[in-house]
Write an enzyme that holds these catalytic residues in place. Structure first.
Site, PDB file in Angstrom:
ATOM      1  N   GLY A 159     -31.636 -24.432 -43.292  1.00  0.00           N
ATOM      2  CA  GLY A 159     -32.749 -23.698 -42.719  1.00  0.00           C
ATOM      3  C   GLY A 159     -33.795 -23.274 -43.734  1.00  0.00           C
ATOM      4  O   GLY A 159     -34.156 -24.025 -44.649  1.00  0.00           O
ATOM      5  N   VAL A 160     -34.295 -22.050 -43.589  1.00  0.00           N
ATOM      6  CA  VAL A 160     -35.339 -21.535 -44.468  1.00  0.00           C
ATOM      7  C   VAL A 160     -34.838 -21.459 -45.908  1.00  0.00           C
ATOM      8  O   VAL A 160     -35.580 -21.761 -46.853  1.00  0.00           O
ATOM      9  CB  VAL A 160     -35.830 -20.162 -43.981  1.00  0.00           C
ATOM     10  CG1 VAL A 160     -36.807 -19.552 -44.989  1.00  0.00           C
ATOM     11  CG2 VAL A 160     -36.505 -20.281 -42.619  1.00  0.00           C
ATOM     12  N   GLY A 161     -33.592 -21.065 -46.098  1.00  0.00           N
ATOM     13  CA  GLY A 161     -33.045 -20.968 -47.448  1.00  0.00           C
ATOM     14  C   GLY A 161     -33.046 -22.296 -48.168  1.00  0.00           C
ATOM     15  O   GLY A 161     -33.435 -22.389 -49.340  1.00  0.00           O
TER      16      GLY A 161
ATOM     17  N   ARG B  25     -21.781 -19.240 -47.751  1.00  0.00           N
ATOM     18  CA  ARG B  25     -20.326 -19.153 -47.566  1.00  0.00           C
ATOM     19  C   ARG B  25     -19.622 -20.499 -47.664  1.00  0.00           C
ATOM     20  O   ARG B  25     -18.514 -20.587 -48.162  1.00  0.00           O
ATOM     21  CB  ARG B  25     -20.015 -18.524 -46.199  1.00  0.00           C
ATOM     22  CG  ARG B  25     -20.320 -17.045 -46.102  1.00  0.00           C
ATOM     23  CD  ARG B  25     -20.002 -16.517 -44.721  1.00  0.00           C
ATOM     24  NE  ARG B  25     -20.822 -17.152 -43.699  1.00  0.00           N
ATOM     25  CZ  ARG B  25     -20.710 -16.924 -42.399  1.00  0.00           C
ATOM     26  NH1 ARG B  25     -19.790 -16.077 -41.960  1.00  0.00           N
ATOM     27  NH2 ARG B  25     -21.496 -17.523 -41.536  1.00  0.00           N
ATOM     28  N   ARG B  26     -20.272 -21.572 -47.201  1.00  0.00           N
ATOM     29  CA  ARG B  26     -19.590 -22.856 -47.048  1.00  0.00           C
ATOM     30  C   ARG B  26     -19.783 -23.739 -48.278  1.00  0.00           C
ATOM     31  O   ARG B  26     -20.873 -24.237 -48.538  1.00  0.00           O
ATOM     32  CB  ARG B  26     -20.105 -23.563 -45.794  1.00  0.00           C
ATOM     33  CG  ARG B  26     -19.803 -22.821 -44.502  1.00  0.00           C
ATOM     34  CD  ARG B  26     -20.485 -23.480 -43.329  1.00  0.00           C
ATOM     35  NE  ARG B  26     -21.940 -23.360 -43.420  1.00  0.00           N
ATOM     36  CZ  ARG B  26     -22.796 -24.020 -42.624  1.00  0.00           C
ATOM     37  NH1 ARG B  26     -22.341 -24.860 -41.714  1.00  0.00           N
ATOM     38  NH2 ARG B  26     -24.094 -23.836 -42.760  1.00  0.00           N
TER      39      ARG B  26
ATOM     40  N   ASP C 256     -19.566 -14.622 -49.376  1.00  0.00           N
ATOM     41  CA  ASP C 256     -19.929 -14.014 -48.103  1.00  0.00           C
ATOM     42  C   ASP C 256     -20.695 -12.740 -48.428  1.00  0.00           C
ATOM     43  O   ASP C 256     -20.135 -11.776 -48.957  1.00  0.00           O
ATOM     44  CB  ASP C 256     -18.672 -13.692 -47.294  1.00  0.00           C
ATOM     45  CG  ASP C 256     -18.996 -13.149 -45.911  1.00  0.00           C
ATOM     46  OD1 ASP C 256     -20.139 -12.699 -45.686  1.00  0.00           O
ATOM     47  OD2 ASP C 256     -18.094 -13.148 -45.050  1.00  0.00           O
TER      48      ASP C 256
ATOM     49  N   TYR D  27     -29.993  -5.405 -35.526  1.00  0.00           N
ATOM     50  CA  TYR D  27     -30.699  -6.408 -36.316  1.00  0.00           C
ATOM     51  C   TYR D  27     -32.099  -5.923 -36.676  1.00  0.00           C
ATOM     52  O   TYR D  27     -32.530  -6.009 -37.837  1.00  0.00           O
ATOM     53  CB  TYR D  27     -30.775  -7.726 -35.543  1.00  0.00           C
ATOM     54  CG  TYR D  27     -31.551  -8.803 -36.266  1.00  0.00           C
ATOM     55  CD1 TYR D  27     -30.997  -9.491 -37.344  1.00  0.00           C
ATOM     56  CD2 TYR D  27     -32.857  -9.129 -35.880  1.00  0.00           C
ATOM     57  CE1 TYR D  27     -31.710 -10.467 -38.023  1.00  0.00           C
ATOM     58  CE2 TYR D  27     -33.577 -10.104 -36.545  1.00  0.00           C
ATOM     59  CZ  TYR D  27     -32.998 -10.772 -37.620  1.00  0.00           C
ATOM     60  OH  TYR D  27     -33.710 -11.736 -38.290  1.00  0.00           O
TER      61      TYR D  27
END
Length: 266
Positions: free
Chosen positions: A21-23, A42-43, A68, A159
């Site tokens: 995504g944006v990251g 995380r992955r 995380d 949020y």
């Protein structure tokens, strides 16, 4: 336009939430502009795939760190893992939320993890990584916020609160650090076409709303690092204020409620 980030800010950048995504768009654009990057998510498998792609296309160094960011030790661990690097740009991009369920339908632990990731970890990162930047007299801190930060909304309560925290924190740091050589920016993002957004927004809604392209978002933000404290993506006046500014807070909240309800019914 800042074309050579490494020369202006320092040789390394960190993207928290940098696997997709944006990251991922931030990491790619930073690498294209001469900066080595640290990808944090995380992955491990997704991180390594993204890192290999950046190395192949841009010839920069890439370090991956699986963390995380809702863990209380995450930012201290990140600081230790990058202690040998001069971090010139820190982008805190992690922090999506579940907008499909109401406040009480989500567990207390879910809300607390969101606050840890979107507020506590952001503040800790600004302190741990901002201090060396201020001491060196150069650097940039990017704390991504959201249009959800402008006003409270049904199913967005926690949020929105966390993104408002990020926005106000960035504005305060910009005021404190503006004469030190360190740029601080709170980009205010609207609906952006990312994997995480597609997990929480149904396809019908995406068809009716023009979502921003992550790569265009990253380029625009990196072009305007020195134009803080806020930059509103997709606005005719990116340096302007809240679109709800002329309304009472109550009317703003009710307007948001109608918008959320319309999205749910579409």
């Amino acid at each position: 336009m800042t074309t050579d980030l490494a020369n202006k800010y320092g040789p390394w950048g960190i993207v928290a939430g940098g696997s997709d995504g944006v990251g991922a768009a931030f990491a790619d654009t930073m690498a294209a502009r001469g900066m080595n990057v640290v990808l944090v998510a995380r992955r491990t498998s997704v991180l390594e795939e993204a890192a290999a792609d950046i190395r192949d296309r841009h010839g920069v160094e890439v370090r991956t760190i699986a963390l995380d960011l809702s863990d209380t030790s995450a930012i201290a661990d990140l600081e230790k893992a990058t202690s040998d690097l001069e971090i010139g740009v820190f982008v805190f991009n992690a922090g999506g939320g579940n907008h499909s369920a109401s406040f009480l339908e989500q567990s207390l632990d879910t809300h607390l993890e969101l606050v840890q990731r979107n507020c506590v970890s952001v503040l800790e990162a600004a302190h741990r990584f901002g201090a060396p930047m201020v001491a060196r007299g150069r650097g940039a801190m990017v704390l991504l916020s959201s249009t959800s930060a402008w006003i409270g909304g049904a199913s967005y309560a926690s949020y929105s609160a966390t993104k408002a925290f990020d926005l106000i924190l960035a504005e305060g740091l910009w005021a404190e650090w503006r004469d030190t050589g360190v740029d601080v920016l709170a980009p205010v993002l609207g609906l952006t076409d990312t994997p995480s957004m597609r997990r929480v927004v149904d396809a019908a809604t995406l068809e009716h709303v023009e979502a921003a392209d992550p790569n265009e978002v990253a380029v625009e933000i990196l072009d305007h690092l020195a134009d803080g404290p806020t930059w509103i993506l997709g606005s005719d006046d990116p340096l302007g204020g809240s679109p709800f500014g002329a309304m009472s807070r109550r009317d703003g909240v009710l307007t948001m409620l109608r918008m959320v309800s319309a999205g749910a019914d579409s």
